[in-house]
Design an enzyme around this catalytic site. Structure first.
Site, short mmCIF file in Angstrom:
data_model
loop_
_atom_site.label_atom_id
_atom_site.label_comp_id
_atom_site.label_asym_id
_atom_site.label_seq_id
_atom_site.Cartn_x
_atom_site.Cartn_y
_atom_site.Cartn_z
N GLN A 236 -30.38 -49.75 -6.63
CA GLN A 236 -30.95 -50.03 -5.32
C GLN A 236 -29.85 -50.68 -4.47
O GLN A 236 -29.02 -51.42 -5.00
CB GLN A 236 -32.14 -50.98 -5.46
CG GLN A 236 -33.22 -50.48 -6.42
CD GLN A 236 -34.13 -49.45 -5.78
OE1 GLN A 236 -34.15 -49.28 -4.56
NE2 GLN A 236 -34.89 -48.75 -6.60
N TYR A 265 -38.34 -41.56 -13.62
CA TYR A 265 -37.28 -41.66 -12.61
C TYR A 265 -36.60 -43.02 -12.78
O TYR A 265 -36.55 -43.83 -11.86
CB TYR A 265 -37.83 -41.51 -11.18
CG TYR A 265 -38.74 -40.32 -10.99
CD1 TYR A 265 -38.21 -39.07 -10.68
CD2 TYR A 265 -40.12 -40.44 -11.14
CE1 TYR A 265 -39.04 -37.97 -10.52
CE2 TYR A 265 -40.95 -39.35 -10.98
CZ TYR A 265 -40.41 -38.12 -10.66
OH TYR A 265 -41.25 -37.05 -10.51
N CYS A 361 -39.90 -44.56 -1.69
CA CYS A 361 -39.03 -44.81 -0.54
C CYS A 361 -39.39 -43.89 0.62
O CYS A 361 -38.67 -43.82 1.61
CB CYS A 361 -37.56 -44.64 -0.93
SG CYS A 361 -37.20 -43.06 -1.69
#
Ligand code: SAH
Length: 404
Positions: A236, A265, A361
């Site tokens: 991130q 993921y 996201c």
């Protein structure tokens, strides 16, 4: 009629030139703000309008958080047909500047010189900058140094990209040049920038990463675990908010120590290792082979032995694991913008989790997937947006989903 005018803010009176007319909406270009919104501020960045990387620097920070919350509510209603889901206020940053731990600069030419910068939104036009306010100071200075070096030594500029990443926990910096590059003055770089611990050159055609100086990986600590980051490792980009996001995901997972949990993921296993500490067993699935190798090494390094990682597309790996009898009490998913493939969601439902924690996201694909899950008996209970990308229009959210 709904009129979209980039740069205008809700509640403003503006003069705009209409450039596109459709049946139900039109698009305009902002000419002048006649009556500014009370939340309008002067964007502090000198290339704000030209760059386009930030979309909200002309809106005060708290107002941008409120806008992001209402955007999530709106998308869940419109695309997901999910009115009335509880969407909490966005968790913002106390100091929302210079938060990025990674930057990818484009190589090109500007003003007759080799330059590094960002591509202007939706184009290949290079926008050079002196000081990007989303980047730590050291990134801007390192950028200036490399730019000057490339200009003096190779004015043709054949470096495609320059990537800089830093561990927030240790301060270690990695510098990578992608594409052709004259021999880098690595001794001088290491002298001037003692934070730099790794310099690599990447040949994208040959898919080769060559270590020029220092070590091939830098150390980082993410949510209490230790990680070795290689040039390609995904993490991130906002380390402060990553802690906030992961804490929420862990809270929503509601683990008590005896569950089996799937982390789909999973990247290099940052969430998986945190889940494993509170579960009987954690299973991670990730498409990038190298990330899975990193994840396994990271697990060993942290002494975590109740995890298994599988490399491959979730939409293929999960159905196989489900068919082999894998059951999960909790599933965490953190897909890229495109959201989850239906085959992946189907396999998760087959594993029968009581809870699904969805980290997203992109609110639009999130809304689509939430609607699909609701039809299969999984209801969204609450939604927590987190401001991972201050001053941009991006919104990160984490959702608690429970089986009826
Ligand atoms: N949870 C991790 C990574 C999230 S980013 C973290 O917080 O760091 C999304 C990840 O999904 C990336 O690592 C990407 O490589 C991976 N990915 C993309 N498509 C995939 C697919 N079809 N199947 C499995 N993983 C995929």
């Amino acid at each position: 009629m709904a009129t979209f005018i980039p740069g205008a803010l809700p509640g403003e009176t503006v003069l705009a030139e209409i450039v596109q007319k459709k049946k139900s909406f039109q698009r305009g270009l902002l000419t002048e703000v006649l009556k500014p919104a009370s939340d309008r501020i002067d964007a502090p960045c000198s290339v704000f309008e030209d760059c386009g990387g930030c979309q909200l620097q002309h809106l005060n920070y708290n107002a941008s958080l409120a806008w992001k919350q209402s955007r999530v509510v709106g998308v869940l209603e419109r695309i997901g047909k999910l009115p009335g889901v509880k969407v909490h206020p966005v968790l913002g940053m106390a100091e929302p500047w210079r938060y990025r731990n990674k930057v990818q600069l484009q190589g090109g030419r500007a003003g007759g010189k080799a330059a590094l910068g960002y591509f202007s939104s939706k184009t290949n036009r290079l926008v050079p900058f002196a000081d990007c306010l989303l980047l730590p100071q050291v990134f801007n200075r390192l950028k200036d140094y490399v730019q000057e070096f490339l200009h003096s030594n190779w004015p043709g500029m054949r470096a495609k990209q320059v990537v800089i990443r830093r561990s927030a926990a240790t301060g270690e910096v990695m510098l990578g040049v992608v594409g052709e590059c004259p021999p880098l003055p690595w001794e001088d770089i290491l002298n001037r920038f003692p934070q730099v611990k790794s310099i690599v050159v990447v040949d994208p055609a040959a898919r080769q990463t060559r270590l020029v100086a220092g070590k091939s990986k830098i150390h980082d600590t993410i949510f209490g675990n230790h990680f070795m980051l290689s040039f390609q490792s995904f993490t991130q980009v906002n380390p402060t908010q990553t802690e906030v996001l992961y804490a929420k995901a862990l809270e929503y997972a509601g683990l008590t120590g005896n569950q089996t949990v799937a982390d789909v993921y999973c990247g290099i296993g940052t969430i998986t290792l945190a889940l494993a500490a509170q579960a009987r067993k954690a299973v991670g699935v990730e498409i990038i082979q190298q990330a899975v190798l990193d994840a396994r090494e990271n697990a060993r390094r942290n002494g975590v032995d109740n995890v298994e990682f599988y490399a491959g597309p979730a939409e293929l790996v999960l159905p196989r694991l489900a068919a082999e009898g894998l059951r999960a009490d909790v599933a965490v998913v953190d897909p890229p913008r495109a959201g989850c493939e239906q085959a992946a969601l189907e396999a998760i439902v087959e594993m029968g989790p009581r809870r699904i924690v969805y980290v997203s996201c992109d609110p639009a694909t999130l809304a689509r997937d939430l609607a699909w899950l609701k039809e299969r008996g999984y209801d969204p209970v609450e939604v927590q947006p987190v401001d991972m990308f201050p001053w941009t229009a991006h919104v990160e959210t984490v959702v608690l989903i429970e089986r009826k």
